[in-house]
Scaffold this motif. Structure first.
Motif, PDB file in Angstrom:
ATOM      1  N   ASP A 100       0.835  -1.204   0.000  1.00  0.00           N
ATOM      2  CA  ASP A 100       0.000   0.000   0.000  1.00  0.00           C
ATOM      3  C   ASP A 100       0.868   1.251   0.000  1.00  0.00           C
ATOM      4  O   ASP A 100       0.629   2.212  -0.719  1.00  0.00           O
ATOM      5  N   ALA A 101       1.896   1.225   0.851  1.00  0.00           N
ATOM      6  CA  ALA A 101       2.702   2.426   1.068  1.00  0.00           C
ATOM      7  C   ALA A 101       3.449   2.862  -0.180  1.00  0.00           C
ATOM      8  O   ALA A 101       3.465   4.045  -0.529  1.00  0.00           O
ATOM      9  N   TRP A 172      -2.139   2.778   4.813  1.00  0.00           N
ATOM     10  CA  TRP A 172      -0.742   3.219   4.793  1.00  0.00           C
ATOM     11  C   TRP A 172      -0.428   3.721   3.394  1.00  0.00           C
ATOM     12  O   TRP A 172      -0.518   2.960   2.428  1.00  0.00           O
ATOM     13  N   TYR A 173      -0.062   4.985   3.288  1.00  0.00           N
ATOM     14  CA  TYR A 173       0.202   5.582   1.979  1.00  0.00           C
ATOM     15  C   TYR A 173       1.423   6.477   2.097  1.00  0.00           C
ATOM     16  O   TYR A 173       1.411   7.442   2.860  1.00  0.00           O
ATOM     17  N   LEU A 249      -7.082   1.683   1.677  1.00  0.00           N
ATOM     18  CA  LEU A 249      -6.540   2.506   0.601  1.00  0.00           C
ATOM     19  C   LEU A 249      -6.918   1.938  -0.758  1.00  0.00           C
ATOM     20  O   LEU A 249      -6.798   0.737  -0.989  1.00  0.00           O
ATOM     21  N   ARG A 251      -5.275   2.491  -4.018  1.00  0.00           N
ATOM     22  CA  ARG A 251      -4.061   3.140  -4.512  1.00  0.00           C
ATOM     23  C   ARG A 251      -4.209   3.617  -5.957  1.00  0.00           C
ATOM     24  O   ARG A 251      -3.603   4.609  -6.350  1.00  0.00           O
ATOM     25  N   ARG A 254      -6.201   6.706  -5.808  1.00  0.00           N
ATOM     26  CA  ARG A 254      -5.573   7.574  -4.819  1.00  0.00           C
ATOM     27  C   ARG A 254      -6.629   8.136  -3.864  1.00  0.00           C
ATOM     28  O   ARG A 254      -6.864   9.333  -3.788  1.00  0.00           O
ATOM     29  N   PRO A 287       0.652  11.801  -0.471  1.00  0.00           N
ATOM     30  CA  PRO A 287      -0.269  10.974   0.311  1.00  0.00           C
ATOM     31  C   PRO A 287      -1.080  11.759   1.329  1.00  0.00           C
ATOM     32  O   PRO A 287      -1.410  11.242   2.387  1.00  0.00           O
TER      33      PRO A 287
END
Length: 380
Positions: A100-101, A172-173, A249, A251, A254, A287
């Motif tokens: 995710d990050a 978590w981004y 999230l 992704r 966004r 983020p």
């Protein structure tokens, strides 16, 4: 690769159709972001208490995970150490990953490590934490607990206190870890920075938290993660407050998505009524949310008892813990509902450029607290 320990879910049965979610006007839902609320105190804590990176924390991992089978369709699964599995005062809730990050670059490694984060709420002492778990063949099958804290005091003499929330979902981004805060009125998220982990003294007593003289204690934890900001929910007049039960999230678009844990008419100890799911976009270039963000999508979902929500490129998944189902919605037409696991909690989407995309989830039932992944294509 992973052996069976105990199964709490059935094999994949034929999917069942369910009524479609209903789109509602997203303009009724807004977020207000403050990413600098604790900046001065966090910087002072880093200087005075000491700092550790995710890689350093994982080098110091001190609890072992073991293989587990949670559902017959899984491709990965593990359970926590006995001290977490059998703790009557600590319950796993949210899940996010380094994928995710940072996305698929570098095989999804943050600070050189491929890790999974699981949030827990603790009843004794009342607090919240994350377990940070190595998911990398180059390292041992180990994890470390990190206490979530809220900075207090001043920039000259900073301290911190427990974050006493359910921590029902995390996202978590980049460097930022968003934690659902259902206790806040009218709800929202707390924001933490994974690049700003503090080191603390593991001595003292279990009830000691914060600064004592020039020493920092955290219920005998070696590491704490201080809150850096706050995301507050705002509503159009006449709109019922959102119950910020869980988040995750998306992704690709966004955005962060959230949903509510609401009962049907069969219970009176939780909010009842129509369940809603709402999407809030991040601002371009990073983020973070804008100072004020209006929702980009809002749904009324014909489901109850939702502990997990997932989204990827506009598609949705909803986990109903009470009914042991995982429901999928493509964005149009009816929901498709699959059998799922007992005590199911949050969902995280794991995108993989070289393999199947996965849905990660977890179970919270005392005595069998496990994390597992299934191919998302089997639940779409």
């Amino acid at each position: 690769m992973l052996g069976a320990v105990a199964a709490t879910g059935a094999s994949l049965a034929p999917a069942q159709a369910a009524p479609a979610p209903t789109t509602v006007d997203p303009a009724a839902f807004r977020l207000t972001a403050d990413y600098t609320k604790y900046t001065a105190r966090v910087e002072a804590l880093l200087e005075q208490a000491g700092r550790a990176s995710v890689s350093q924390v994982m080098d110091d991992a001190n609890h072992e995970r073991t293989p587990a089978t949670v559902i017959d369709t899984q491709v990965h699964g593990f359970r926590f150490a006995t001290s977490d599995e059998n703790d009557p005062d600590a319950f796993p809730q949210g899940i996010a990953t380094s994928r995710d990050a940072v996305g698929t670059a570098g095989n999804g490694r943050y600070d050189g490590r491929q890790v999974i984060a699981v949030s827990f709420y603790n009843n004794s002492p009342k607090s919240s934490r994350i377990n940070l778990i190595d998911w990398d063949a180059n390292y041992p099958n180990a994890y470390r607990r990190i206490l979530l804290v809220e900075p207090t005091g001043t920039a000259e003499e900073p301290s911190f206190r427990d974050v006493e929330i359910h921590a029902g979902g995390i996202a978590w981004y980049g460097d930022l870890l968003y934690v659902a805060d259902s206790a806040a009125k009218p709800g929202g998220m707390r924001v933490f920075d994974m690049s700003k982990i503090l080191t603390t003294d593991t001595g003292g007593t279990k009830d000691q938290i914060g600064r004592v003289g020039d020493t920092f204690y955290a219920h005998n934890y070696a590491y704490v993660l201080p809150q850096v900001g706050t995301i507050s929910s705002e509503l159009e007049a006449g709109t019922e407050p959102l119950v910020w039960s869980t988040i995750s999230l998306d992704r690709v678009t966004r955005s962060i998505v959230m949903t509510e844990y609401r009962c049907d008419d069969s219970c009176d100890n939780y909010p009842t009524g129509t369940t809603r799911a709402v999407r809030f976009d991040f601002q371009d270039g990073g983020p973070t949310s804008a100072g004020t963000t209006t929702a980009s999508e809002a749904l009324e979902v014909p489901l109850h008892f939702l502990n997990g929500v997932g989204s990827h490129n506009g598609r949705w998944w909803f986990n109903s813990s009470r009914h042991k189902t995982l429901s999928y919605w493509s964005g149009e037409g009816a929901l498709t509902t699959y059998p799922w696991v007992s005590w199911g909690q949050s969902i995280s989407y794991w995108e993989d450029a070289d393999g199947p995309d996965l849905l990660w989830s977890l179970t919270e039932g005392e005595g069998f607290r496990a994390v597992f992944a299934v191919k998302q294509a089997g639940y779409s």
